[in-house]
Design a protein around this motif. Sequence first.
Motif, mmCIF file in Angstrom:
data_model
loop_
_atom_site.group_PDB
_atom_site.id
_atom_site.type_symbol
_atom_site.label_atom_id
_atom_site.label_comp_id
_atom_site.label_asym_id
_atom_site.label_seq_id
_atom_site.Cartn_x
_atom_site.Cartn_y
_atom_site.Cartn_z
ATOM 1 N N HIS A 71 0.835 -1.199 0.000
ATOM 2 C CA HIS A 71 0.000 0.000 0.000
ATOM 3 C C HIS A 71 0.872 1.253 0.000
ATOM 4 O O HIS A 71 2.071 1.170 0.229
ATOM 5 N N GLN A 97 -4.469 9.713 -3.880
ATOM 6 C CA GLN A 97 -5.321 8.563 -4.173
ATOM 7 C C GLN A 97 -5.200 8.161 -5.646
ATOM 8 O O GLN A 97 -5.147 6.976 -5.972
ATOM 9 N N PRO A 106 -3.638 0.440 -2.630
ATOM 10 C CA PRO A 106 -4.547 1.246 -1.818
ATOM 11 C C PRO A 106 -3.764 2.322 -1.064
ATOM 12 O O PRO A 106 -2.584 2.154 -0.767
ATOM 13 N N ARG A 108 -3.364 4.639 2.352
ATOM 14 C CA ARG A 108 -3.676 4.669 3.780
ATOM 15 C C ARG A 108 -3.138 5.966 4.351
ATOM 16 O O ARG A 108 -2.113 6.465 3.908
ATOM 17 N N ALA A 122 -9.534 10.488 8.383
ATOM 18 C CA ALA A 122 -9.668 9.103 7.915
ATOM 19 C C ALA A 122 -11.139 8.718 7.792
ATOM 20 O O ALA A 122 -11.542 8.087 6.813
ATOM 21 N N THR A 125 -12.778 10.539 4.723
ATOM 22 C CA THR A 125 -12.290 10.082 3.415
ATOM 23 C C THR A 125 -12.423 8.575 3.220
ATOM 24 O O THR A 125 -12.102 8.077 2.145
ATOM 25 N N HIS A 126 -12.857 7.869 4.261
ATOM 26 C CA HIS A 126 -13.018 6.413 4.216
ATOM 27 C C HIS A 126 -11.700 5.705 3.917
ATOM 28 O O HIS A 126 -11.670 4.687 3.224
ATOM 29 N N LEU A 127 -10.597 6.280 4.420
ATOM 30 C CA LEU A 127 -9.294 5.652 4.258
ATOM 31 C C LEU A 127 -8.856 5.039 5.581
ATOM 32 O O LEU A 127 -9.088 5.614 6.641
#
Length: 132
Positions: A71, A97, A106, A108, A122, A125-127
């Motif tokens: 990642h 992103q 992905p 992170r 986080a 942003t749904h990270l």
Amino acid sequence: MPVYVETLTDPSPQDRIDLAKIYADAPNWLLAPHADADALITHAVADGSLIAGRFNDRLLGAALLRQGGDHWQLSHLCVRKVTRRRGVGRRLLEESQRLAGEAGKPLRLAAPAGQLDAQALAARTHLPLDRL
């Protein structure tokens, strides 16, 4: 004019002044594990992980974007106080992103444990959030 995101491998003297201003506004926890903003900037330039948002030839925000095996990790995201709430941080995040996605990895976020600002980012942003 849009904010352009770039990797800074050889910042100009003006870029270094702008970076110092960006991280002068940062809380101390954001600089960790580095002793100060200058150490953070020097380290990030040396390892090629420093990205920045530029508008009208001036840097307004910066972050570290590290490429990992499974990642990519975004950390130390900071925008100059006088420029906040104008989309610079969002632009840095979106470009991170996009770059990670192009590499098939992905993204992170990373921050020291217990930092509510990082946890909120986080969540928005749904990270996933890694601890530094």
